[in-house]
Design an enzyme around this catalytic site. Structure first.
Site, mmCIF file in Angstrom:
data_model
loop_
_atom_site.group_PDB
_atom_site.id
_atom_site.type_symbol
_atom_site.label_atom_id
_atom_site.label_comp_id
_atom_site.label_asym_id
_atom_site.label_seq_id
_atom_site.Cartn_x
_atom_site.Cartn_y
_atom_site.Cartn_z
ATOM 1 N N ARG A 1 48.476 121.137 -38.608
ATOM 2 C CA ARG A 1 48.676 121.579 -39.983
ATOM 3 C C ARG A 1 48.019 120.632 -40.971
ATOM 4 N NH1 ARG A 1 54.431 120.590 -42.015
ATOM 5 N NH2 ARG A 1 55.107 122.540 -41.086
ATOM 6 N N CYS B 281 70.507 122.308 -29.879
ATOM 7 C CA CYS B 281 71.168 122.251 -31.186
ATOM 8 C C CYS B 281 71.130 123.652 -31.789
ATOM 9 C CB CYS B 281 70.439 121.284 -32.096
ATOM 10 S SG CYS B 281 70.129 119.694 -31.288
ATOM 11 N N CYS C 49 68.436 124.416 -34.510
ATOM 12 C CA CYS C 49 67.069 123.950 -34.220
ATOM 13 C C CYS C 49 66.010 124.774 -34.954
ATOM 14 C CB CYS C 49 66.805 124.034 -32.723
ATOM 15 S SG CYS C 49 65.153 123.467 -32.273
ATOM 16 N N ARG D 250 63.018 125.033 -33.988
ATOM 17 C CA ARG D 250 62.189 125.697 -32.958
ATOM 18 C C ARG D 250 63.061 126.530 -32.034
ATOM 19 N NH1 ARG D 250 58.657 120.926 -32.571
ATOM 20 N NH2 ARG D 250 57.345 121.144 -34.412
ATOM 21 N N ASP E 181 65.343 124.420 -42.520
ATOM 22 C CA ASP E 181 64.268 125.410 -42.578
ATOM 23 C C ASP E 181 64.878 126.807 -42.545
ATOM 24 O OD1 ASP E 181 62.151 123.507 -42.554
ATOM 25 O OD2 ASP E 181 62.521 123.178 -40.420
ATOM 26 N N ASP F 182 60.443 121.442 -45.952
ATOM 27 C CA ASP F 182 59.227 121.856 -45.250
ATOM 28 C C ASP F 182 58.952 123.276 -45.720
ATOM 29 O OD1 ASP F 182 57.088 121.653 -43.557
ATOM 30 O OD2 ASP F 182 58.271 121.050 -41.816
#
Ligand SMILES: *Cc1c(COP(=O)(O)O)cnc(C)c1O
Ligand code: SF4
Length: 345
Positions: A85, A102, A105, A107, A266, A303
């Site tokens: 990125r 988690c 998470c 991801r 996020d 982010d």
């Protein structure tokens, strides 16, 4: 490449008697559940901060509006397993496994899925990409948890990166010190310290995670000359209070870990029930700066969706009128400061 073989990591544990009900089975069918015995042993009671981070919750399935990959990591991936990125940094996803999955998470779309680590062929392609891009100076191993790889696989990855002259620093993002501290052995530290400058960012979210075991894991890494940073995610009903965050950030310094980022959650599908407002995050930042050691104050970052990158935000503490600045001190006092570069005649 193979994962580290851990006898003590089980899907559910013996210490904490978790009886899954059918709703939780639905959740784990979509988002895998894995909890190390050690991490489960930190649970004191149903619903506490450790429990909330690792136990499946039906609300994970009720979050229909958010996107699985809001940061566009998939489209920023020129070759499989690599995210590029920022021009000078790249993220290498070497593992899909973690000691604990988690529930918050970022991801979530990846971890536990397929489970296999990056294979040698994929690693080769990713290394070739990095070698062909001299602007990349900083490579971050992530996943999943890179320290879930066995020592031989880690050696393969790290020596492959060190063979590329323009890769100056290597970072590892790992929650292993927090969730599987016994993985941090003297052998692992011996291996890692051959690849300096090497930095580890770990991921403590709550003061209850600072234990003799996690402290010992951090001490071994720090004694191997590895700078330890920490990335905390701001989580509703886990750590979204001033008292908890102060105890966490100052507690980290005691175990030689320097707070680096406090992440606004996020906008990842399946995690909405953990979201707090940016306003409450800024209140926490206001309660840290000036009130505790400056070393204990992380950057609070968002982010941005779309892969636009991380932006650090601060509580409002400055207004400007010409060359006069009105600054707010940590006690709330408004102080005038003249912004001059030459002395007045
Ligand atoms: C967070 C992140 C980095 C590293 O950012 P720093 O601010 O240097 O820690 C690099 N690449 C991606 C894709 C990231 O998400
Ligand atoms: S350890 Fe990190 S990558 Fe693994 S599930 Fe937790 S937040 Fe995700």
């Amino acid at each position: 490449m193979h994962y580290f073989k851990s006898s003590s990591t089980t899907i559910y544990n013996n210490n904490y008697n978790y009886k899954s009900n059918s709703n939780q089975n639905l959740v784990s069918a979509r988002y895998p559940v894995r909890i190390s015995n050690y991490y489960a042993s930190l649970i004191q009671q149903h619903g506490d901060a450790i429990w909330r981070q690792c136990m499946p919750d039906v609300r994970e399935l009720e979050d229909e509006h958010q996107c699985p990959d809001p940061l566009h990591e998939n489209s920023l991936s020129p070759v499989p397993g690599l995210i590029h990125r920022y021009p000078d940094r790249a993220v290498l996803l070497v593992s899909r496994r973690c000691p604990v999955y988690c529930r918050f998470c970022m991801r979530k779309r990846l971890v536990g899925s397929g489970d296999a680590p990056m294979d040698r062929h994929e690693l080769q392609r990713a290394l070739e990409y990095i070698a062909a891009h001299p602007a990349i100076h900083d490579v971050i191993l992530s996943g999943g948890d890179p320290l879930m790889l066995d020592d031989a696989a880690l050696h393969t990855v790290l020596s492959g990166l060190r063979a590329i002259p323009h890769v100056t620093i290597i970072r590892i993002g790992s929650r292993v010190p927090v969730t599987l501290p016994e993985r941090v052995t003297p052998q692992l530290c011996n291996l890692l310290q051959q690849f300096h400058p090497l930095y580890i960012n770990t991921h403590f979210n709550h003061p209850a995670e600072i234990t003799d075991e996690s402290g010992q894991a951090c001490a071994l890494l720090a004694n191997a000359g590895i700078q330890l940073g920490n990335q905390t995610v701001l989580l509703r009903d886990v750590n979204d209070s001033i008292e908890t965050m102060r105890a966490l950030m100052t507690g980290l310094l005691r175990i030689r870990v320097r707070p680096y980022y406090l992440h606004q959650m996020d906008l990842v599908q399946g995690t909405a029930h953990f979201r707090t407002s940016v306003r409450s995050g800024l209140e926490i930042m206001r309660a840290l700066r000036g009130h505790v050691s400056g070393l204990a104050v992380p950057h609070y970052v968002i982010d941005l969706p779309g892969g636009k990158g991380k932006v650090a935000i601060l509580p409002d503490q400055m207004e400007r009128d010409g060359d006069l600045l009105y600054l707010r001190t940590y006690t709330g006092e408004r102080v005038t400061y003249r912004d001059i570069t030459t002395l007045p005649e």
